[in-house]
Design a protein around this motif. Sequence first.
Motif, PDB file in Angstrom:
ATOM      1  N   THR A  46       9.608  42.222   4.293  1.00 34.91           N
ATOM      2  CA  THR A  46       8.621  41.494   3.510  1.00 34.91           C
ATOM      3  C   THR A  46       7.888  42.416   2.536  1.00 34.91           C
ATOM      4  N   ASP A  47       8.367  43.664   2.405  1.00 37.84           N
ATOM      5  CA  ASP A  47       7.742  44.608   1.480  1.00 37.84           C
ATOM      6  C   ASP A  47       8.769  44.981   0.394  1.00 37.84           C
ATOM      7  N   ASN A  48       8.608  46.125  -0.230  1.00 40.87           N
ATOM      8  CA  ASN A  48       9.474  46.540  -1.338  1.00 40.87           C
ATOM      9  C   ASN A  48      10.641  47.424  -0.902  1.00 40.87           C
ATOM     10  N   THR A  49      11.027  47.341   0.355  1.00 39.91           N
ATOM     11  CA  THR A  49      12.114  48.176   0.863  1.00 39.91           C
ATOM     12  C   THR A  49      13.378  48.042   0.027  1.00 39.91           C
ATOM     13  N   ALA A  50      13.823  46.820  -0.227  1.00 39.22           N
ATOM     14  CA  ALA A  50      15.084  46.596  -0.935  1.00 39.22           C
ATOM     15  C   ALA A  50      15.045  47.152  -2.353  1.00 39.22           C
ATOM     16  N   GLN A  51      13.952  46.921  -3.056  1.00 43.63           N
ATOM     17  CA  GLN A  51      13.852  47.376  -4.443  1.00 43.63           C
ATOM     18  C   GLN A  51      13.839  48.895  -4.532  1.00 43.63           C
ATOM     19  N   LEU A  52      13.080  49.528  -3.659  1.00 43.24           N
ATOM     20  CA  LEU A  52      13.006  50.984  -3.658  1.00 43.24           C
ATOM     21  C   LEU A  52      14.351  51.608  -3.289  1.00 43.24           C
ATOM     22  N   ALA A  53      15.054  50.995  -2.345  1.00 46.04           N
ATOM     23  CA  ALA A  53      16.365  51.497  -1.948  1.00 46.04           C
ATOM     24  C   ALA A  53      17.368  51.353  -3.087  1.00 46.04           C
ATOM     25  N   GLN A  54      17.311  50.233  -3.784  1.00 45.68           N
ATOM     26  CA  GLN A  54      18.209  50.017  -4.918  1.00 45.68           C
ATOM     27  C   GLN A  54      17.919  50.995  -6.049  1.00 45.68           C
ATOM     28  N   ASN A  55      16.642  51.246  -6.298  1.00 50.33           N
ATOM     29  CA  ASN A  55      16.251  52.198  -7.341  1.00 50.33           C
ATOM     30  C   ASN A  55      16.755  53.604  -7.031  1.00 50.33           C
ATOM     31  N   ALA A  56      16.857  53.917  -5.736  1.00 53.12           N
ATOM     32  CA  ALA A  56      17.313  55.253  -5.322  1.00 53.12           C
ATOM     33  C   ALA A  56      18.834  55.370  -5.335  1.00 53.12           C
ATOM     34  N   GLY A  57      19.534  54.244  -5.562  1.00 53.99           N
ATOM     35  CA  GLY A  57      20.989  54.310  -5.688  1.00 53.99           C
ATOM     36  C   GLY A  57      21.774  53.782  -4.515  1.00 53.99           C
ATOM     37  N   ALA A  58      21.131  53.039  -3.620  1.00 52.40           N
ATOM     38  CA  ALA A  58      21.841  52.502  -2.464  1.00 52.40           C
ATOM     39  C   ALA A  58      22.419  51.126  -2.762  1.00 52.40           C
ATOM     40  N   LYS A  59      23.450  50.778  -2.012  1.00 54.09           N
ATOM     41  CA  LYS A  59      23.995  49.430  -2.051  1.00 54.09           C
ATOM     42  C   LYS A  59      23.202  48.579  -1.069  1.00 54.09           C
ATOM     43  N   ILE A  60      22.652  47.456  -1.523  1.00 53.13           N
ATOM     44  CA  ILE A  60      21.792  46.624  -0.691  1.00 53.13           C
ATOM     45  C   ILE A  60      22.555  45.424  -0.174  1.00 53.13           C
ATOM     46  N   ILE A  61      22.498  45.231   1.135  1.00 55.12           N
ATOM     47  CA  ILE A  61      23.055  44.028   1.757  1.00 55.12           C
ATOM     48  C   ILE A  61      21.902  43.303   2.447  1.00 55.12           C
ATOM     49  N   PRO A  62      21.502  42.147   1.948  1.00 56.56           N
ATOM     50  CA  PRO A  62      20.339  41.468   2.514  1.00 56.56           C
ATOM     51  C   PRO A  62      20.693  40.514   3.654  1.00 56.56           C
ATOM     52  N   HIS A  63      19.808  40.425   4.619  1.00 59.70           N
ATOM     53  CA  HIS A  63      19.828  39.360   5.602  1.00 59.70           C
ATOM     54  C   HIS A  63      18.789  38.328   5.168  1.00 59.70           C
ATOM     55  N   PRO A  64      19.098  37.046   5.212  1.00 65.02           N
ATOM     56  CA  PRO A  64      18.125  36.035   4.787  1.00 65.02           C
ATOM     57  C   PRO A  64      16.904  35.961   5.681  1.00 65.02           C
ATOM     58  N   TYR A  65      17.049  36.462   6.893  1.00 69.97           N
ATOM     59  CA  TYR A  65      15.936  36.546   7.843  1.00 69.97           C
ATOM     60  C   TYR A  65      16.244  37.682   8.803  1.00 69.97           C
ATOM     61  N   SER A  66      15.258  38.090   9.589  1.00 69.21           N
ATOM     62  CA  SER A  66      15.441  39.223  10.490  1.00 69.21           C
ATOM     63  C   SER A  66      16.360  38.850  11.650  1.00 69.21           C
ATOM     64  N   LYS A  67      17.478  39.565  11.754  1.00 68.09           N
ATOM     65  CA  LYS A  67      18.447  39.310  12.819  1.00 68.09           C
ATOM     66  C   LYS A  67      18.419  40.373  13.908  1.00 68.09           C
ATOM     67  N   GLY A  68      17.832  41.530  13.602  1.00 68.27           N
ATOM     68  CA  GLY A  68      17.780  42.602  14.585  1.00 68.27           C
ATOM     69  C   GLY A  68      18.505  43.849  14.106  1.00 68.27           C
ATOM     70  N   ASN A  69      18.136  44.979  14.707  1.00 69.47           N
ATOM     71  CA  ASN A  69      18.715  46.268  14.324  1.00 69.47           C
ATOM     72  C   ASN A  69      20.222  46.296  14.545  1.00 69.47           C
ATOM     73  N   GLY A  70      20.675  45.795  15.690  1.00 71.44           N
ATOM     74  CA  GLY A  70      22.103  45.794  15.980  1.00 71.44           C
ATOM     75  C   GLY A  70      22.894  44.925  15.028  1.00 71.44           C
ATOM     76  N   ALA A  71      22.313  43.789  14.646  1.00 69.25           N
ATOM     77  CA  ALA A  71      22.975  42.911  13.681  1.00 69.25           C
ATOM     78  C   ALA A  71      23.126  43.615  12.335  1.00 69.25           C
ATOM     79  N   SER A  72      22.119  44.403  11.955  1.00 66.46           N
ATOM     80  CA  SER A  72      22.195  45.168  10.705  1.00 66.46           C
ATOM     81  C   SER A  72      23.285  46.225  10.771  1.00 66.46           C
ATOM     82  N   ILE A  73      23.411  46.854  11.928  1.00 69.73           N
ATOM     83  CA  ILE A  73      24.467  47.847  12.121  1.00 69.73           C
ATOM     84  C   ILE A  73      25.840  47.196  11.946  1.00 69.73           C
ATOM     85  N   LYS A  74      26.023  46.038  12.540  1.00 72.35           N
ATOM     86  CA  LYS A  74      27.312  45.345  12.447  1.00 72.35           C
ATOM     87  C   LYS A  74      27.605  44.920  11.012  1.00 72.35           C
ATOM     88  N   THR A  75      26.587  44.423  10.313  1.00 69.64           N
ATOM     89  CA  THR A  75      26.772  44.042   8.911  1.00 69.64           C
ATOM     90  C   THR A  75      27.181  45.246   8.075  1.00 69.64           C
TER      91      THR A  75
END
Length: 251
Positions: free
Chosen positions: A47-76
């Motif tokens: 809910t903050d600027n994490t995605a924008q700051l990460a993209q500005n730094a050169g990362a590829k962003i994969i968004p989850h539409p809602y919070s699924k959990g740390n393990g779900a992010s690892i699998k994605t």
Amino acid sequence: MTINVSVVIPTKNEQAAIGDVITKIKALTFNKGIELVEVIVVNDGSTDNTAQLAQNAGAKIIPHPYSKGNGASIKTGARESKGDVIVFMDGDGQHEPEDISRLLSKLDQGFDMVVGARQKGSQASVGRSIANKFYNKFASYMTGHKIEDLTSGFRAVKADKFCDFLSLLPNGFSYPTTSTMAFFRAGYSVAYVSINTAQRADNSDSHINLIKDGIRFLLIIFKVGTLYSPLKLFLPIAVSVFLTGLSYYGY
């Protein structure tokens, strides 16, 4: 032969550190034959600027539409990665990007997974340090191998082998526990590299709940143990119950 490396960072509200972490990763120099092909940030409903700051730094962003959990992010992140090797690390500033080279060097010695084992003083609290020692000893007994840090989220893995276990991984914070024990029981080679971790960049508490997630870690150890070594778990219980009954009968 060039080894392509993907770095996967699961994030949720990590704007305080994520930009700096990615910048440091991008600036790393690796040994000949190792190439960093991508830094993937899985934005788990921030809910903050994490995605924008990460993209500005050169990362590829994969968004989850809602919070699924740390393990779900690892699998994605694992499914989307292109590398032969995947490095998983936190985006809160606790893991030093410079340690990635050390993990990869160890992996190149013939291991399938290398875990960054946190040293004394790197745990967030005394309670978590005691809990992790218990988890390590119990899991070591269940697998028959010494486990130095069962719950560390900083690790390098061979992508093809790790992806074989994606269906086993929980969506919460217990993915390190499950993947470590699954690798051992599958006969894969696991090694450890000593690391020191820093405080979170925003000085906030960890997202891990000591009681709730601690119980979840134990349940996963029991689950994997019953799948691979049921006698190690149930035989001591059965013998103790038998001896108790025999003693009472003798009395």
